[in-house]
Design an enzyme around this catalytic site. Structure first.
Site: not given
Ligand code: FAD
Lengths: 333, 761
Positions: B721, B492-493, B719, B529-530, B723-724
């Site tokens: 995350g 998603i980028g 790993a 799901a991203s 992003g958030e």
């Protein structure tokens, strides 16, 4: 968007005859026109593209030493124009602060002056507002933080969007308006129409009339000017407050000041009160603040924009100081 | 069948040995001592050039032969009943091929301006737009409410006359579906309590040495992804549907379409080759997807159905608003003793506005009472948005902590230190404070003398480690040595495409250019799901395992060529050799040319972590420096120092991009963004990117980010995350910096000039 014809005249007479067609409009940069068409606010049947007309891109000296700027010069060209330094710097300052680099490369002087207000009710076809011929002003009781602080009692509280016009009014500029029959010069202040005169009109142009040039009077000795647009963001943003001033300053004393506020009223708002405070006085930080207070003492804020009047007050004081050669951010007087 | 491994785990260079049992055919988990070629380094995006040159095709760029364009007719009323729909004029309009209602049965209700009523397909986009205007809809207009405070009143018009069930999306925090009381427009409260009742909590706060009280408000923010929502839907025949979708979950989207059209999942294919951002708002088939597929079916042509920017603001989702009543109590040393937080928030006609999680999870505080209630308003539905609830909660909680610190004469960082024992967090404070120069800050507030005042502030992030299981990663090695890694996961980028190649190249000792990544296609096997920052943590262990299995296969192929047993073969720099004897080696391609049958395929599945589903916090801290013009009220964010963690970093380059993006979006949230609804008509007055203000390049502060490596050994890649967590603390840190600069606390987002001036007055 509706279907339309596209005409590309090569000279002014061709343009004037092409625009006679009912539902025809001029298109210069097309920045505002296409926005309005896409939003369904206007649906012209013919666009008369005037960007190919060389006569509208000419820069020349007038007989009395003023400057005639072709209406089709782009905002970017105005921002860079060498002839416009010193006394006239408010104009390139306004041009350089307008919109974004991309838009400045496309948008023209003439188009900028004729553009419609950014009022979000006007620009939404769901709202049949008074400026579009409807019966009410939705901003009056609605979301009106960015709406008028002055001249907001005539049933339309829009603000004029043209930054260029603010500088031009401060500099006493005129427009050369040409039709097939005649040509006349009108001051920018008279060109723009307030709701009290005609609620639906933005400017005085009639079909078949074109702005040929903007005429700046010759600068006077010791004349100075300054323009500043206060934004909320640092990147492109419309003004929360914008101010242009001009006067003659000898020995620090201000003569014949003009103080013009943008994003403040349906047309460029001239603050005679601020001018009265400045006239014949030595420009100081204190005086600038006094003039700013005087200017805003006349404001009649709407339900949500009283705090914007405070922003204005700060910006007016700063612009006056900057124009007068005083640092407004320095401590003390 | 397991094997024993010993690995080095810990934070940054503070490592300890840990004994671990892992399944026999799992690779040894990468640990803190491993010197890796790609992982943890900086690899530029494999699709970077394609993206900046325009060669990369997004859903928005899809053009199929005979393709039609779809558009909705949407409600201009915030509350109404659709009584009848007359299509006759629309059907006669040029280019129109079909018109369909949103719901088969009339009448039906619409509950916000912009809600979908009917769809049209035409030969051009313009024709579809014009035809949509010609659909004649008869409405019975109802009373409505759009402002949170009005909607909470007893006599407010009811947004829902039925009980609302929460619909969780893949972007939400798992396990939050619940049934709650619903009275008037208020659904809730959802109560979380720790050692205190509602009756007790106030006296506990009151009994504290210091207390901080505040009523905090946050605005509605729309996702405003660069690529708008949408699909291109095409029926291959009556029973087979292909959908190009701008989605954060190819699999959820496939499942949605299969259910909606009663097809076997096998008959639906969802493709997301490139995707222009989602931030939590793009999961599933959605209204436009279903309409596109219906229109495609009746017209027997592919249908392009993408929202425009206005529709995106109206109906594409948003971060709900909040009204948070916060009371904190701490002892003399600044240690939190009691937390009370009651929040109401509006996700429009939807649910999920709660902001309680940061209060519950950031600081260990023994006594806590939190209530969260949704308030329905006649506005577009909130959706998961980059750390749902967290930037809102942190804005309130971290200003409260700051307030306690100033009341106690404590350094705001020191009070945080006293309220955590988390090893990662303490390390982040140390690094961040040093990089920022925190110790040089003036302890006094509003210390600058001129009208333009500088200030500094900080705030914590808090997020969690989520992952799903079962995702199959497939690797195929061909006779020419080319290696393909395949999984349906969408990029998603964030750069997962590149990360997959890095892992395979790392494990097989190949150059990254030799790995071909095939993703974004539901035919390639389910991917995560991203949402919930779980893509990288979710898929990388399966990919590494697949690569490990492929390596075993290649060992078997290579062994006879060297006359040794498979375990003695190693792969490095694109060559196979006997371990411990690099003098004779064979090229990877040479070995591959001997693959029996010319190719092989291995599949590995994402299994549970070695420690099961352990609750793990992802930390993070940000320090901000602002400049406040106390005369105009304009705030500039000059500098942000960010220190984050996300397990073991995979690609530091795209990781930093996530942090940069999180901070930029956070600055934008703090200062500018605001979905503004006209109180009299319920229309959004700024449904564009001009009056809906978003930080531009000049608004971006100088950003200095550090990621500290955390090696847990919980799976083969370690790993997690980012992003958030990267956007959680920004607004709180800025608010605290504004306080430090001016001595005025801003309780209301966005912190616009008028609010600054009002607070200073
Ligand atoms: C994102 C954004 C930000 C902006 N920010 C600013 C800002 O900060 N300050 C500001 O002032 N403006 C701003 N603008 C507005 C922009 O500057 C104007 O839309 C632009 O200047 C219009 O010029 P144009 O040549 O494109 O005019 P067009 O769109 O071509 O024409 C506008 C109108 O002028 C008429 N017209 C054009 N030329 C002539 C002529 N010679 N004679 C008679 N009539 C004529 C047309 O018929 C039409 O009615 C912004 C616009 C955008 C989209």
């Amino acid at each position: 968007m509706n279907k339309f014809e596209y005409a590309m005249p090569q000279d002014i007479p061709q343009a004037l005859s092409s625009v006679q067609h009912s539902g025809a409009v001029f298109k210069a940069g097309g920045v505002d026109l296409l926005d309005l068409m896409k939003e369904g606010i206007i649906a012209p049947s013919r666009l008369v593209h005037i960007n190919n007309i060389e006569a509208l891109k000419v820069i020349s000296r007038t007989k009395d030493g003023g400057l005639a700027l072709g209406a089709n010069l782009t905002i970017a060209e105005i921002a860079e124009l060498r002839e416009l330094s010193g006394a006239h710097q408010a104009l390139p300052q306004a041009a350089g602060s307008t919109a974004t680099p991309q838009i400045r490369n496309l948008a023209t002087l003439g188009g900028n002056l004729c553009q419609e207000t950014r009022c979000w009710y006007f620009r939404d076809q769901n709202f049949s507002c008074s400026h579009k011929g409807g019966s009410q002003c939705f901003a009056l009781q609605g979301e009106n933080y960015y709406h008028a602080l002055f001249d907001n009692k005539s049933g339309c509280v829009r603000v004029n969007a043209s930054s260029i016009s603010i500088a031009l009014v401060a500099l006493g500029a005129k427009l050369r308006i040409t039709s097939a029959e005649s040509s006349r010069d009108v001051s920018v202040a008279e060109f723009l129409v307030a709701p009290s005169q005609d609620i639906e009109k933005t400017h005085i142009l009639e079909r078949g009339e074109i702005i040929e040039a903007i005429i700046l009077p010759a600068s006077k000795p010791h004349q100075r000017s300054f323009y500043y647009k206060q934004k909320e963001k640092q990147s492109f943003d419309w003004p929360v407050a914008e101010v242009a001033v001009s006067w003659v300053q000898k020995g620090g004393v201000c003569e014949n000041p003009t103080v013009i506020l943008g994003a403040a009223a349906p047309t460029p708002w001239r603050s005679k009160k601020a001018e009265a405070v400045l006239a014949g006085q030595k420009i100081t930080k204190k005086l600038a603040e006094k003039a700013a207070q005087a200017a805003m003492s006349e404001a009649t804020p709407l339900s949500q924009n009283a705090n914007r009047a405070k922003v204005f007050e700060a910006v007016i004081a700063r612009v006056i100081s900057w124009a007068g050669g005083v640092d407004p951010l320095q401590e003390g007087k | 069948m397991t094997k024993d491994v010993r690995i080095q785990v810990g934070v940054a260079d503070n490592l300890q040995e840990m004994a671990l049992k892992v399944p026999k055919n799992d690779p040894r988990p990468w640990d803190g001592n491993d010197q890796l070629k790609y992982i943890g380094g900086r690899t530029t995006r494999l699709d970077g050039v394609a993206k900046v040159t325009g060669a990369a095709k997004y859903t928005f760029d899809m053009r199929l032969p005979g393709m039609l364009y779809g558009k909705f007719a949407r409600s201009p009323y915030p509350a109404a009943v659709v009584k009848s729909i007359d299509y006759s004029k629309a059907l006669k309009a040029p280019g129109v091929k079909a018109v369909l209602p949103m719901q088969e049965k009339l009448p039906f209700s619409v509950r916000f301006v912009g809600q979908e009523v009917a769809g049209v397909a035409a030969k051009t986009l313009n024709q579809a737009e014009e035809a949509a205007k010609l659909i004649e809809i008869e409405y019975e207009v109802k009373n409505f409410t759009v402002k949170l405070d009005d909607a909470m009143k007893e006599n407010a018009p009811l947004v829902w006359d039925v009980q609302v069930k929460e619909e969780a999306s893949a972007g939400d925090i798992p396990g939050q579906e619940n049934t709650l009381p619903q009275v008037g427009n208020i659904r809730g409260p959802n109560v979380s309590a720790r050692n205190a009742t509602k009756e007790e909590i106030d006296s506990l706060v009151n009994a504290s040495y210091v207390t901080s009280e505040g009523v905090y408000r946050t605005q509605v923010q729309t996702h405003s992804a660069m690529e708008t929502h949408g699909v291109v839907a095409k029926w291959d025949d009556d029973k087979h549907l292909t959908v190009w979708a701008s989605t954060q979950s190819t699999f959820r989207t496939r499942k949605d379409f299969a259910e909606r059209f009663e097809l076997p999942e096998a008959n639906v294919r969802v493709i997301t080759e490139h995707m222009g951002g989602g931030f939590g708002a793009k999961f599933g088939a959605d209204t436009f997807g279903v309409m596109a597929a219906k229109l495609s079916k009746v017209t027997q042509a592919p249908v392009f159905f993408m929202l425009d920017r206005k529709e995106e603001h109206w109906a594409g989702g948003n971060r709900p608003s909040s009204l948070q009543n916060v009371r904190l109590g701490a002892n003399k040393e600044g240690k939190l003793e009691a937390i009370k937080m009651l929040c109401h928030g509006s996700a429009g006609i939807g649910t999920g506005s709660g902001t309680g999680n940061p209060f519950k999870n950031l600081y260990p505080c023994e006594k806590l009472y939190v209530e969260e209630s949704d308030v329905f308003t006649n506005a577009g539905m909130g959706r998961a948005f980059r750390a749902p609830g967290h930037p809102q909660g942190i804005f309130a909680l971290e200003q409260g902590m700051d307030d306690l610190a100033y009341q106690l004469g404590l350094d705001p960082l020191e009070i945080r230190r006293r309220n955590t024992s988390h090893e990662v967090r303490l390390k982040e404070y140390e690094i961040g404070a040093k990089k920022f120069g925190w110790s040089q800050r003036n302890p006094k507030v509003a210390a600058d003398s001129g009208p333009i005042k500088r200030g500094v502030g900080m705030a914590n992030s808090v997020w969690y480690y989520f992952y799903g299981t079962g995702f199959p990663a497939t690797i195929q090695v061909n006779s020419d040595g080319s290696v393909e890694i395949m999984n349906g996961v969408q990029d998603i980028g964030t750069g997962i495409r590149t990360v997959l190649a890095m892992i395979v190249a790392e494990e097989l000792g190949l150059d990254i250019s030799e790995v071909k990544v095939k993703i974004g296609d539901s035919d390639l096997g389910a991917g995560p799901a991203s949402g919930g920052s779980q893509t990288t943590g979710g898929i990388t262990p399966a990919v590494r395992k697949a690569a490990y299995l492929a390596k075993q296969k290649m060992r078997e192929v290579a062994a006879p060529l060297f006359g040794v047993s498979p375990e003695q073969i190693g792969f490095e720099n694109g060559r196979a050799h006997v371990l411990g004897d690099p003098s004779t080696s064979l090229g990877w391609q040479q070995v591959a040319s001997r693959i029996p049958g010319g190719q092989f395929k291995v599949v590995a599945e994402r299994k549970k972590d070695y420690f099961g589903n352990q609750f793990q916090i992802i930390c993070g801290v940000q320090f901000a420096e602002v400049e406040v013009d106390t005369q105009t009220g304009v705030v500039k964010v000059k500098r942000v120092v960010a220190v984050h963690d996300c397990g073991r970093p995979m690609n530091r380059l795209t990781l930093e991009s996530q942090i940069n993006g999180g901070i930029i979006q956070g600055v934008s949230y703090a200062l500018f963004e605001n979905r503004l609804l006209d109180r009299n008509t319920g229309h959004m007055v700024n449904p564009n990117l001009e009056q809906y203000k978003i930080a531009g390049s000049m608004d971006i502060p100088e950003i200095d980010s550090t990621v500290i490596d955390v090696f847990k050994g919980h799976n083969s890649t370690s790993a997690m995350g980012i992003g958030e967590p990267a956007t959680v603390p920004t607004a709180g840190a800025i608010a605290n910096a504004i306080y430090h600069a001016t001595g005025a606390r801003i309780y209301d987002l966005p912190m616009t000039p008028d609010k600054i001036l009002a607070a200073l007055a």
